[in-house]
Design an enzyme around this catalytic site. Structure first.
Site, mmCIF file in Angstrom:
data_model
loop_
_atom_site.group_PDB
_atom_site.id
_atom_site.type_symbol
_atom_site.label_atom_id
_atom_site.label_comp_id
_atom_site.label_asym_id
_atom_site.label_seq_id
_atom_site.Cartn_x
_atom_site.Cartn_y
_atom_site.Cartn_z
ATOM 1 N N GLU A 59 10.245 1.525 2.099
ATOM 2 C CA GLU A 59 8.914 1.505 2.710
ATOM 3 C C GLU A 59 8.737 0.312 3.639
ATOM 4 O OE1 GLU A 59 6.749 4.014 2.452
ATOM 5 O OE2 GLU A 59 8.248 5.033 1.212
ATOM 6 N N GLU B 240 0.843 -1.199 0.000
ATOM 7 C CA GLU B 240 0.000 0.000 0.000
ATOM 8 C C GLU B 240 0.884 1.257 0.000
ATOM 9 O OE1 GLU B 240 -0.992 2.928 2.869
ATOM 10 O OE2 GLU B 240 -1.930 1.181 3.802
HETATM 11 ZN ZN LIG Z 1 1.199 2.785 6.931
#
Ligand SMILES: [Zn+2]
Length: 1075
Positions: free
Chosen positions: A236, A161
């Site tokens: 990330e 995401e």
């Molecule tokens: Zn997050």
């Protein structure tokens, strides 16, 4: 990020805090630090947003009831009298046009509840489903949702995401998401990971801007760079960091640190443990967000495979909503969807139900607590899985109603009995949870001593038994019914777009292949339920539900949480050991390679995107931006000597009012009692009414009443603006009831109930402790403000660390000095509630405004008149030292602030553009992207002149301060082309023009009035924003140097990191142990 923080809202940000307060289990994580409380700078010229968001309205009135999630899942929308079932002239998509574009119309309906025409399409080639909702709402919403059930707790869906928003085929730059944050007019922009799905929603009122956003999001999900670029996964997700072969290896990664923060909060650990134990055999048995201990097991190969499999049109559901052309929607989609063939993903992503247990289960978990002798640190929560399949809508509505009866207001029996038992400090578990495939129910307490755990369990069970046998009283039923109906019809989603709220409700069924239209309709099930209650009596409606779902349900999990003072240190040691082993197994070449890779990653993160890449992200031009600020109609009048502001706005027959009292004559030492005073007003009862009766009356006659303090600096003035705000709303037919009730609350409530007051104190203490762990940046910000101005000092006394300290001593004082405390509460009433210094704000349409005048006049005449009291001089501050507030945590919150007006800076509108730019470039890149924190941002309070830097869930401490101190140099070297500058200006205007529902418009206008902000000033600031130039950025450098040299530092941090910092820079921090 928690679901809790998804809702940013009214100026007072109460929905957000409410969500924390109710401790709903947190389901979704979200991408942007845009969802961090007050992190997205929204430099509205009107609202001292940070200050107000630091407060919770202290009442627990049902005013903010809408965020009880089970209702929000049934709460589409808003019409008082449903319109006739025909579609009033929205543009339609002709079948042959749909077909040409590759779509087949599956079904269509007009939904009167949201005055919308909804059409369900299927993309013929891939099977992608599209809900296209047309209506006259200008706040357009798009969302694409994939089913993404994980098989382990490595956090794949969550990392993905984050990662897909880091560059794509058409938008080959580091983070198109951030470019959109900087330069679009979005009214919503974020992404969320649920346990079984991932949502990418955007919203805007500007059609061109809206389609730009849609295109960037579609390209991101289908063609992201992250599946080819290992460094995005590292950044990330997780990676080893080694700056020099002689140093220790550490873990870094945005999601890794975000989840460390989540796992530092006992309430989150509890929620996770319960969910995993309720669903041991399904995808809900693992953590889609990622367990920091498991995240480093994730490989890039698995990550890529997950994207390939699930981010496919066949596995998607797409939502469009608003007043744009539905033909255009299909055209945009076909460009993407036609590039794919159909896949088997939908079969593989189907969520399987959990089979029900035949006997209950009990589990014990631990959380890291500070040392210290307080034994009341256990938590216990009872959880039930209610059904082996999704419930039908009528049962779901009835269950939601039951939930409101049990827990919805302070007068609700389950909530009341638990809190009155004094077995614990506060309630945990949010009641019914129906966002996943199968519904659950959770309830328990925290702040319980080990010996009382079983007593809490017995009390929950015996209360359910009693309620099943005796039923609920009629007034309670009526109050809940009115509250729920009001909330459904008012449809006040705060600053959360209505279309997004609808989308999340619809998706809640659609994602499981159920009918997406059903959740949009509440009128029939509501009427059916009402007539069943009328016919059969409430007992025969609710008692069988309690018996079936709770009392006779063997699928029960009891979670007990024990404090463990060594846990944090032990986990840290384990992590260190693992990393040392990793290092020991590396050769000299390996270490050199890792060092090189670390530097390469950092260099890439810190190198700006080339201008050509930046240009790929579509943006509006300055010509698209209105030259004038949004004006709210405001008439200033006078009724019997009291100032009255009236806002003529269409509110669907609801009247909104604020009655505001000046707190200037309050004695300083009474200040920390104010939040508890506000709660007492609504929860203690009057001479004639018990608090239960008072609450039921409020529920039956109004849409809710809340009372809370509001404090802000006023530009150019030494004295702060400090008020007590009473907020209420009612349907037009109940305007008089509303003011009568407010009058009773202000004048008749008696401060006599010592035991209830003691509960308020413990609850508030528990809530503040929770804030310290979960929103340490808010605590740090309040603390810095308290060092810099009087308004900040006042706020901190009512909502910061000082308040927590006050509550801890007060808890003991209630037993010894109750008479004293009670008379102090009385004294607050006398010094605040008076006709002098009162202001009334009313928002409604012309007709209802006129009807209100007589009622207001009667109300005003009943207010006490006090002889003028000398106003208190608030010339107070906390000492200007660097402080470390130490708590057991795995991540820190780091702040630094100074008053830049004091150092000569004069306000110019360009400051909004510049501070937003600093947040979204310098701080985002250094604190988040390369520093590994979940968020880093700055905030400029234009009222006080305080400029502050803050970080959120940050693995660093001194390093982050160095980044803050480098801001001046960043500006010095800054080169900015016209395109970038335009984007920064447009993004700032987007914040200033933030979308507001009518009640929020009326409220903002009132705050501007209180703070002396004129329309001329707003116009001037807007012109300054629009004409911001590079010169302004350079000019701002001096202000940044002043923060560097004179700023005060406050960090909420772990003991290890603070020790290390003080070793590195002797005596840098004064240490304060808080938990
Ligand atoms: Zn997050």
């Amino acid at each position: 990020m928690e679901r809790a923080a998804l809702v940013r809202c009214l100026p007072c940000s109460s929905v957000l805090c409410r969500r924390y307060l109710h401790l709903r289990r947190s389901y979704a994580y979200s991408y942007g630090c845009s969802s961090i409380p007050f992190s997205r700078p929204s430099p509205s010229l009107s609202l001292p947003r940070r200050r107000s968001s630091r407060f919770l309205p202290s009442s627990s009135s049902p005013l903010y009831f809408r965020n009880r999630r089970h209702f929000s899942s049934l709460s589409p929308r808003a019409v008082l009298s449903p319109s006739p079932s025909s579609s009033p002239g929205f543009i339609e998509v002709k079948d042959e046009v749909a077909h040409q574009l590759g779509f087949q119309k599956l079904s269509e309906e007009f939904v009167p509840e949201c005055k919308s025409k909804a059409v369900l399409f299927r993309h013929i080639k891939t099977g992608a489903q599209v809900m296209s909702v047309s209506n006259d709402d200008e706040n357009k919403v798009f969302g694409i949702v994939f089913r993404t059930p994980p098989k382990d707790s490595t956090g794949i869906p969550h990392i993905l995401e984050h990662s897909v928003l880091c560059g794509s085929r058409k938008y080959p730059l580091k983070e198109p998401f951030v470019e959109l944050l900087k330069g679009s007019l979005h009214t919503f922009l974020n992404a969320f990971t649920y346990p079984d799905r991932t949502c990418y929603p955007v919203a805007s009122t500007n059609t061109k801007d809206f389609y730009n956003l849609v295109d960037v999001y579609l390209d991101a999900v289908f063609f992201p760079r992250c599946v080819e670029d290992f460094q995005i996964f590292q950044q990330e997700g997780w990676h080893f960091e080694l700056n020099d072969p002689s140093e220790e290896i550490t873990y870094k990664g945005v999601v890794f640190n975000e989840m460390k923060g989540v796992y530092s909060q006992p309430d989150n650990i509890l929620g996770r443990a319960a969910q995993q134990a309720l669903f041991p055999d399904t995808t809900y048995g693992v953590d889609s967000g990622g367990d920091p201990r498991v995240i480093p097991n994730l490989t890039f190969e698995e990550f890529k495979e997950f994207h390939r499999k699930y981010y496919h049109p066949s596995n998607s559901r797409i939502w469009f909503y608003g007043d744009d052309d539905p033909n255009e929607r299909l055209r945009i989609l076909s460009e993407y969807l036609d590039l794919f063939d159909s896949s088997v993903a939908p079969d593989e992503s189907r969520v399987e139900p959990q089979t029900l247990f035949s006997k209950p289960v009990r589990i014990v978990e631990t959380y890291s607590a500070g040392e210290g002798g307080d034994l009341k640190k256990h938590m216990v929560c009872l959880n039930w899985l209610l059904s082996d399949k999704p419930l039908d809508l009528e049962t779901e509505l009835t269950l939601g109603f039951l939930n409101h009866l049990l827990l919805g207001s302070p007068a609700s029996p389950l909530r009341k009995i638990l809190l009155e038992s004094r077995l614990g400090d506060a309630i945990v578990g949010g009641g019914v949870e129906d966002e996943l495939l199968q519904p659950q129910f959770s309830i328990g307490m925290k702040g319980v001593s080990a010996d009382d755990i079983h007593k809490v369990e017995e009390l929950v069970t015996s209360t359910f038994k009693k309620l099943a046998e005796e039923g609920f009283d009629t007034d309670a039923i009526e109050a809940s019914m009115n509250t729920i109906e009001f909330s459904l019809r008012e449809n006040n989603t705060g600053s959360f777009p209505r279309g997004l709220s609808l989308m999340l409700q619809s998706i809640g069924k659609w994602i499981y292949d159920l009918n997406p239209f059903e959740p949009l309709k509440y009128e029939k099930p509501l009427q059916d339920l009402k007539s069943r209650i009328a016919k059969e009596g409430s007992k025969s409606v609710f008692s069988p539900l309690i018996e079936k779902f709770i009392l006779n349900n063997p699928h029960q999990v009891t979670v007990e949480m024990q404090p463990d003072p060594e846990k944090a240190a032990r986990e840290e040691a384990t992590e260190k050991q693992i990393l040392q082993k990793v290092k020991a197994n590396m050769t000299t070449e390996d270490l050199a390679e890792l060092t090189r890779a670390t530097h390469e990653l950092r260099l890439k993160q810190e190198t700006p995107d080339p201008p050509e890449a930046l240009k790929s992200v579509p943006s509006l031009s300055l010509q698209d931006i209105p030259k004038e600020p949004i004006r709210v109609p405001t008439e200033v009048g006078d009724i019997n000597g009291v100032k009255v502001l009236q806002h003529d706005l269409f509110t669907n027959d609801v009247l909104y009012t604020e009655i505001v009292f000046n707190m200037n004559s309050l004695k300083q030492e009474l200040l920390p009692l104010v939040p508890l005073f506000c709660q007492s007003l609504l929860e203690m009862g009057t001479k004639d009414l018990t608090f239960v009766q008072l609450n039921q009356l409020i529920g039956r006659k109004t849409g809710g009443i809340s009372v809370y303090p509001f404090t802000s600096s006023v530009r150019g003035k030494e004295d702060p603006c400090s008020h007590m705000v009473v907020r209420g709303k009612a349907m037009a037919g109940h305007i008089e009831d509303l003011y009568d009730l407010v009058n009773s609350v202000l004048q008749d409530v008696q401060f006599t109930d010592q035991q209830r007051f003691k509960q308020f104190v413990s609850q508030s203490r528990a809530r503040m402790e929770n804030r310290l762990r979960g929103s340490g940046h808010g605590i740090a910000a309040a603390r810095m403000d308290a060092k810099l101005n009087a308004a900040g000092w006042m706020s901190e006394k009512m909502g910061g660390l000082s308040y927590l300290e006050f509550l801890r001593t007060l808890e003991e004082r209630v037993d010894q000095d109750w008479a004293d405390i009670s008379s102090s509460l009385e004294e607050i009433r006398k010094s605040v509630f008076s006709k002098q210094g009162c202001l009334i704000n009313v928002t409604a349409d012309r007709k209802n405004l006129a009807n209100t005048e007589k009622v207001v006049s009667k109300f005003v005449d009943m207010l006490p008149t006090s002889s003028p009291i000398a106003t208190t001089a608030w010339n107070v501050r906390l000492p200007l030292t660097n402080e470390a507030i130490v708590i057991p945590t795995q991540v820190n919150y780091v702040g630094k602030a100074a008053n830049i007006y004091d150092t000569g800076y004069q306000l110019n509108g360009s400051a909004y553009v510049i501070s937003k730019y600093i947040s979204n470039t310098w701080l985002w890149d250094r604190v988040r992207v390369s520093g590994g924190a979940y968020g880093g941002f700055c905030d400029f309070d234009t009222h006080s002149g305080v400029f502050s830097f803050l970080s959120y869930r940050d693995p660093n401490l001194l390093k982050t301060l160095d980044v803050y101190d480098g801001t001046g140099d960043f500006l010095r070297e800054l080169q900015i082309d016209d395109d970038t500058l335009t984007k920064a200006i447009i993004g700032t205007i987007g914040d200033v023009d933030a979308y507001q529902l009518p009640d929020a418009k009326g409220y903002s206008s009132m705050l501007r009035y209180l703070l002396g902000i004129t329309e001329e000033e707003r116009q001037r600031r807007r012109e300054e924003i629009l004409s911001t130039s590079l010169k302004d950025f350079k000019h701002f450098m001096d202000a940044m140097e002043a923060v560097k040299d004179k700023g005060a530092v406050v960090a909420v941090a772990s003991p290890e990191d603070v020790d290390a910092a003080n070793k590195d820079r002797p005596d840098f921090f004064q240490v304060k142990k808080a938990l």
